[in-house]
Design a protein around this motif. Sequence first.
Motif, PDB file in Angstrom:
ATOM      1  N   TRP A  13      11.503 -15.715  -9.028  1.00 44.83           N
ATOM      2  CA  TRP A  13      10.419 -15.458  -9.486  1.00 44.83           C
ATOM      3  C   TRP A  13       9.320 -15.474  -9.762  1.00 44.83           C
ATOM      4  O   TRP A  13       8.355 -15.499  -9.474  1.00 44.83           O
ATOM      5  CB  TRP A  13      10.939 -14.148 -10.677  1.00 44.83           C
ATOM      6  N   TYR A  14       9.318 -16.987  -9.621  1.00 47.65           N
ATOM      7  CA  TYR A  14       8.314 -17.766  -9.860  1.00 47.65           C
ATOM      8  C   TYR A  14       7.185 -18.361  -8.384  1.00 47.65           C
ATOM      9  O   TYR A  14       6.285 -18.866  -8.538  1.00 47.65           O
ATOM     10  CB  TYR A  14       8.906 -19.514 -10.884  1.00 47.65           C
ATOM     11  N   THR A  68       1.771 -12.214  -9.567  1.00 42.38           N
ATOM     12  CA  THR A  68       3.250 -11.690  -9.684  1.00 42.38           C
ATOM     13  C   THR A  68       3.820 -10.631  -9.876  1.00 42.38           C
ATOM     14  O   THR A  68       4.757  -9.721  -9.847  1.00 42.38           O
ATOM     15  CB  THR A  68       3.789 -12.871 -10.430  1.00 42.38           C
ATOM     16  N   LEU A 118       7.202 -15.734  -6.390  1.00 43.14           N
ATOM     17  CA  LEU A 118       6.143 -14.366  -6.136  1.00 43.14           C
ATOM     18  C   LEU A 118       5.243 -14.168  -5.980  1.00 43.14           C
ATOM     19  O   LEU A 118       4.644 -13.946  -5.202  1.00 43.14           O
ATOM     20  CB  LEU A 118       6.471 -13.168  -6.593  1.00 43.14           C
ATOM     21  N   PHE A 119       3.752 -15.364  -6.305  1.00 44.06           N
ATOM     22  CA  PHE A 119       2.908 -14.904  -6.239  1.00 44.06           C
ATOM     23  C   PHE A 119       1.894 -15.565  -5.472  1.00 44.06           C
ATOM     24  O   PHE A 119       1.160 -15.646  -4.669  1.00 44.06           O
ATOM     25  CB  PHE A 119       2.079 -15.739  -7.970  1.00 44.06           C
ATOM     26  N   SER A 164       3.609  -8.144  -6.997  1.00 48.14           N
ATOM     27  CA  SER A 164       4.423  -8.188  -6.148  1.00 48.14           C
ATOM     28  C   SER A 164       5.871  -7.887  -5.931  1.00 48.14           C
ATOM     29  O   SER A 164       6.447  -6.583  -5.834  1.00 48.14           O
ATOM     30  CB  SER A 164       4.782  -9.563  -5.406  1.00 48.14           C
TER      31      SER A 164
END
Length: 259
Positions: free
Chosen positions: A84-85, A153, A87-88, A156
């Motif tokens: 998740w960190y 984020t 995803l951007f 996505s």
Amino acid sequence: MKKGKGMRFVGDSRISADKTSTVPKDYSEYPGRTEAFWPNFLLKEWLVGSVFLVGFLCATIAAPAPLEGVADPTTAGYIPLPDWYFLFLYELLKYDFASGPYILFGILILPGLAFGALLLAPFLDNGPGRRPPNRPIAVGMMLLALASVFWLTYESASKVDWKEKAEANKPIPPSDLVIDTDDPGYAVYENSCIGCHGDSLEGGAAGPSLIGIEETPEEISKIAVEGIGDMPPGMFTGTDEELEQLVEFIMSVNEEAAE
């Protein structure tokens, strides 16, 4: 000799006559820096960090992340996603200006400029004040970075059905069934099906589990020969007798599992 101004008596020349004060210095002469780093400022940092840590732990307990199965490099249709960190950055590479012929701009130049600007922000705006209005450049860069990361984020993550993805790639629990390897149908299964459906019919990355199926023996025979879904036809190339043994073996395992 009389005691004069500036005269000191030292018993041992190896011991300094000046004592280091344990009282924090008075920072009132320095605007914006009116407290000692230890313990005043550092204690506040620890308290704020603890609040965010407890909040994050509560969020993970309330909404645990769905887990997928063990990664299988032989599955060509699986689309991996970063954590998740990251995803951007994953979302950034979907834009035209950061993908295709401009991929180097998306993976090197743009992230490098962004992180480089954050590193230079304290030097570009080094005023004495710590309030946001007194440091417009550093605060503006930080707000722009946070807004970009949060937006990319969200973009996505909102396009992925995480529960469906986890369900399609959920971990395969170990089977408690005892497979009769002396069964003639197991030899047929071993030659035709074990590569996709596992040693104990528990399934794998290339094929679903054959335990708990609702198909009839006739449907299983048809699927074995003609295929279904991602399973192409022609996977089973044995005789009619071997096909019958295979179907009987699969049905017997399911009957045992139902008990």
